[in-house]
Structure formats: C-alpha cells, structure tokens
Scaffold this motif. Structure first.
Motif, PDB file in Angstrom:
ATOM      1  N   LEU A  62       0.823  -1.210   0.000  1.00 56.49           N
ATOM      2  CA  LEU A  62       0.000   0.000   0.000  1.00 56.49           C
ATOM      3  C   LEU A  62       0.858   1.262   0.000  1.00 56.49           C
ATOM      4  N   THR A  63       1.854   1.295   0.860  1.00 58.36           N
ATOM      5  CA  THR A  63       2.681   2.499   0.950  1.00 58.36           C
ATOM      6  C   THR A  63       3.552   2.686  -0.280  1.00 58.36           C
ATOM      7  N   ILE A  79       2.679   1.812  -3.408  1.00 60.04           N
ATOM      8  CA  ILE A  79       1.783   2.369  -4.425  1.00 60.04           C
ATOM      9  C   ILE A  79       1.529   3.853  -4.151  1.00 60.04           C
ATOM     10  N   TYR A  80       1.314   4.162  -2.886  1.00 61.73           N
ATOM     11  CA  TYR A  80       1.038   5.548  -2.482  1.00 61.73           C
ATOM     12  C   TYR A  80       2.197   6.481  -2.844  1.00 61.73           C
ATOM     13  N   THR A  95       2.740   6.791  -6.700  1.00 68.45           N
ATOM     14  CA  THR A  95       1.725   7.613  -7.351  1.00 68.45           C
ATOM     15  C   THR A  95       1.977   9.093  -7.093  1.00 68.45           C
ATOM     16  N   GLY A 143      -5.670   7.583  -9.456  1.00 69.03           N
ATOM     17  CA  GLY A 143      -4.704   6.797  -8.693  1.00 69.03           C
ATOM     18  C   GLY A 143      -4.412   7.403  -7.333  1.00 69.03           C
ATOM     19  N   SER A 183      -4.973   5.542  -3.856  1.00 71.89           N
ATOM     20  CA  SER A 183      -3.846   5.349  -2.946  1.00 71.89           C
ATOM     21  C   SER A 183      -4.159   5.892  -1.552  1.00 71.89           C
ATOM     22  N   TYR A 184      -4.677   7.141  -1.501  1.00 69.37           N
ATOM     23  CA  TYR A 184      -5.041   7.711  -0.211  1.00 69.37           C
ATOM     24  C   TYR A 184      -6.177   6.917   0.425  1.00 69.37           C
ATOM     25  N   TYR A 222      -6.834   3.661   0.238  1.00 66.79           N
ATOM     26  CA  TYR A 222      -6.340   2.445   0.885  1.00 66.79           C
ATOM     27  C   TYR A 222      -5.401   2.764   2.051  1.00 66.79           C
ATOM     28  N   LEU A 223      -4.536   3.775   1.871  1.00 69.58           N
ATOM     29  CA  LEU A 223      -3.592   4.106   2.941  1.00 69.58           C
ATOM     30  C   LEU A 223      -4.324   4.601   4.181  1.00 69.58           C
TER      31      LEU A 223
END
Length: 513
Positions: free
Chosen positions: A124-125, A127-128, A131, A381, A385-386, A388-389
């Motif tokens: 997750l982090t 991808i965050y 992006t 995106g 990302s935010y 899920y994070l």
C-alpha cells in the motif's frame, strides 16, 4: 508566455544549483543511514525547512491558487488540511517515533502486528509513494511547459530527470540540501512577494475585498462536502505517510522532530492563505480565464515585476521538486527495506548496502518517469492510494500508538475488513468521494475493537512511555548478542549501533525480519 531575459536566467540558475547541490551532498553520504535518513542528525532549522518543503508541493501551490480563484478563502482547506495533519503528527507520533531507529512505516507495522501486516502495508505504501512521485513529475513538466514553452514530454524529462539525478546521487542529504534552498525560495517568492504584488495590482487589500463576491470571504465557500473531503484525504495520510515518517527519522532528537513538524504545520496554514490570495487577486483582475488551473502562473507572469517573476516561478518548480524527491526516496526505501531485505537478501553485507539502495532509488526513478510520460491523468490513482492508505492502515497504526496492550490479530482483521469495504465503496461509488476513506476507517475501527476485545493473546505496545526504559534495555542486550551472531553488523565491525527493528512482542531485534 513572454518572460524577460533575467527571469530565464534565474530559472536556469535554479536548475544548475539543484544539480550541483546533489553532487556536493555525495560528500556527506557515506553510510546507508546517511543516504536514507541523513544520518539522523538534522537540527531544528534544517528539519523544519525540509519538512515544510516536503509537505507543500505543486498541488499545494498551483492547486491552492486555483481554488482561491474559484472559491476565495474557501480554498484554504487544501493546505490547512496538510497543516493540521502535520500538527497532529507532531503531537501524536513524533516523540514516540524518535525512540525508534526504523527506516519505514512498515517496520513499525510489523513491530505491532507481525510480518503479514508488514507485507500488506508495504504494498500500500509503495503504491502511495509511487503515485505521488508520478503526479509531481507531471506537475513539474506542466509548469516548465507553461513557463518556458518547451514540449510537455521534454519538460517532464528535464524537470523529473534533475530530481531523479540528485536524489540518486546523494539520497536524503541531497534531498535535505535542495529542500532547504527550495524552502527559502518558496518562502520569499510565494509566501511573501507574490501575494503582496498581486494585492497591489488589485488596488490594495480593501479594493480586493470589495471586488470579490461576498461568498469569497467565507472559509466555507467550497461547501462542507468539499472541505471535509480535503480533511479526510490529507490529515490521516500526513500522519502515517512514509515520506513524512522518513523525514521525521532524520531529526537528531525528539524535541527537534516534534517542534519542527508542528511548526511546518503552522507554515502550511500560512501558505494556504498566501496561495489563495494569489488566486483571488487573479479572479478580480482576470475573471475570464479559460482554465482556472492557470491562475497561479498567469497571475505571476502578469502582475509581478521582472526578476521577481523568475524567482516566483522557480519557487513553484521548487515546491513540486521538493515533494517529488522526498516521495521518490520514500518509495526506494520501501523497495529496499521492506521488500528486498525481506524477501531477497535478509542480511545484506554493509559494503553492498549503499550500492543496492542507490539501485533501488534509480529503479524507482525510472518507473516514475515512465509512468509520468505515459499516464495523462493520475488523479484517480491518488484517490485510490489515499483511500487504501488512510482507510486501511490509519486505524491499526494509530491504535498501536494509543493503546498500552492490544492483540496482533486485531490489526490484521482491521486491515482485511477495511480493505474489502474500501474496495466495495470504490466499485459502487467511484473514487472521487470521501466515503470510501470514512467507511474504511469506521469498519476497520469496529473490526479492531471487536477482535481486540475477544482476543486473549495481547502484547505490550512498544510505544508506551512506561515501556521506554525496558525497551532501551532490550535494545542494549540484543545489540551485545549481535556482535557475535552477525559479522555484517556494525557492532561486529566496530562501526556503531545498528537500527533495531521492533518485533511483534514490543522487543527489538538487530536482524531484519
């Protein structure tokens, strides 16, 4: 867009200085800790400037001015949310993080909830941060294209390539030294000069206020939904973002990390008003802009005098580049610390660590550049990302800071349940709403509380104050044992203490999990 020769000279000098600083920083980058966290020895002035530069990027500058053009003072919520996130991070987590010698958020997640949770959090982090890096490179290209008229693809290659180069060469010391220059340019150019000249062009403050619609003078002019969406999107993400935590790890002590982070939050709030005032001034003087996104660049080039324009436009580039360099380094840290060391080489020799870490930074830079060149719109995106994070990771991570004892299973169940809920919300409601984040947090909190209440197996939080003494003693004991067990450890080589990684029981281990 016509600029004077002196403006072009200032912008060119800015790029030259950034590259030069990157290579100068190589002199300070001798160990892996130097490369990833600047040796953990930044004083307050350096730390504060770097944290403020990291938090405020292209969106905080160009995007905030656009909101000021459209809504007036209601547009402050973008940067106010960033400021509140930093202030809360300063009060809630900086002192506790300073007691650790971690490199990533995901080490802390594993310390509380085990290796499975770390893997999930790492994905997750990563991808965050990737992006965010892509968005910043696209923003750099957009600004250069708008200011210099260079082809958009070449603009991204030029601006993004410079960021990737100095980040790859000098790591966190390059990011630190360039961020300080960028912070100074942003403060003088955007926080001070640009608003003053724009207000003057509008006829003074009283004239500006009298010419804007009455709704522009209200902080609620965007409406509750949009204002709340910024709070939900940015505040949790700032508290648990890898880029923010990695900067916190660079402070030389907990006093510096706490005061510097809080002051950077206050600076972000001042920055919110400065950029919104720029947008409001442009709305009064040029109310028929074809694209409100051009409010910042148009206002700067139209109302600022020769020379100052070059400085302020360089400041806008600085804002974007400072965030981009920080997120690229954060992504490379996750790639090295949480994936390479976790799955490929559990005990890399110290002589190889710097080279591997640089390779990770270069790979991340290449991926970011390719994505920036081929993807036209990554706003979806960013929302995902935010979502899920903040929606999945925020609750269990903050709980480990707040609770004295908890069940490791509670964190895993909270991550799993909230991930399902956030995914379901994205599929049914789209990505533009704040509902997925709120629903993810709520479901994760409920799952966490139920499992924590029913579970009989609980561990002591590594972050509670009364455990600090015991934790320090455990670190010293393990460090002594590591001298005999790990020939690659700095204790065995006489080079100092290694970074202890928290175990799920709240103890520490010199070995990477």
């Amino acid at each position: 867009m016509a600029l004077a020769t002196i403006d072009y000279v200032i912008i060119a000098l800015y790029f030259i200085v950034m590259v030069a600083i990157g290579f100068i920083a190589m002199r300070f980058t001798k160990t892996q800790e130097d490369y990833l966290v600047a040796g953990r020895r930044l004083s307050f002035p350096l730390f504060f400037g770097c944290m403020a530069a990291l938090a405020l990027g292209g969106g905080s500058t160009v995007g905030s001015a656009q909101l000021g053009y459209q809504y007036g003072f209601g547009g402050i919520w973008l940067n106010v949310s960033i400021g509140l996130g930093l202030i809360l991070a300063g009060f809630l987590i900086t002192s506790k993080l300073s007691k650790l010698r971690a490199l990533s958020v995901n080490e802390v997640v594993e310390g509380s909830y085990g290796p499975t949770a770390r893997i999930f959090s790492s994905v997750l982090t990563l991808i965050y941060t990737l992006t965010l890096s892509v968005v910043q490179v696209i923003s750099i290209g957009t600004i250069i294209n708008g200011v210099l008229g260079i082809d958009s693809t070449l603009s991204m290659v030029l601006g993004g390539g410079i960021v990737i180069l100095y980040t790859f060469v000098g790591g966190m010391w390059s990011v630190t030294m360039t961020d300080i220059v960028q912070f100074a340019i942003k403060t003088v150019g955007i926080l001070i000069l640009a608003p003053l000249f724009c207000i003057s062009a509008a006829g003074g403050w009283d004239a500006l206020v009298s010419k804007v619609p009455e709704t522009y003078l209200s902080a609620g002019s965007m409406g509750f939904d949009k204002s709340f969406a910024y709070l939900v999107l940015y505040v949790p993400g700032l508290i648990i973002g890898q880029d923010i935590w990695q900067r916190i790890f660079t402070a030389k002590n907990q006093k510096v990390s706490k005061s510097g982070t809080i002051c950077a939050g206050a600076y972000s709030i001042l920055y919110a008003f400065a950029t919104v005032i720029i947008g409001m001034s442009v709305a009064v003087l040029l109310p028929q802009l074809d694209n409100s996104q051009n409010a910042f660049v148009t206002g700067v080039t139209t109302f600022l005098p020769v020379g100052v324009r070059g400085l302020v436009l360089a400041a806008a580039m600085a804002a974007t580049m400072s965030v981009s360099s920080g997120t690229i380094l954060a992504a490379s840290t996750i790639l090295y610390n949480d994936l390479f060391v976790r799955f490929i080489d559990r005990k890399p020799h110290r002589t190889n660590q710097m080279g591997i870490t640089r390779i990770c930074a270069l790979l991340i830079g290449i991926v970011v550049m390719v994505c920036a060149l081929w993807i036209n719109d990554v706003l979806v995106g960013i929302d995902i990302s935010y979502g899920y994070l903040s929606g999945c990771v925020f609750v269990p991570l903050v709980a480990s800071f707040v609770l004295k004892r908890f069940s490791p299973k509670a964190g895993l169940y909270a991550l799993a349940v909230s991930a399902v809920v956030v995914t379901g919300c994205f599929l049914t409601m789209g990505t533009a709403s704040s509902i997925p984040i709120v629903a993810g947090m709520t479901s994760g909190l409920v799952a966490y509380l139920i499992v924590n209440l029913l579970s009989k197996q609980k561990v002591t939080s590594p972050f509670i104050d009364d455990a600090a003494g015991a934790l320090e003693t455990q670190e010293q004991t393990v460090a002594q044992g590591a001298k005999r067990e790990d020939p690659a450890s700095p204790q065995a080589a006489g080079e100092g203490s290694e970074n202890p990684t928290l175990s799920p029981s709240g103890s520490t281990s010199d070995e990477r999990p």
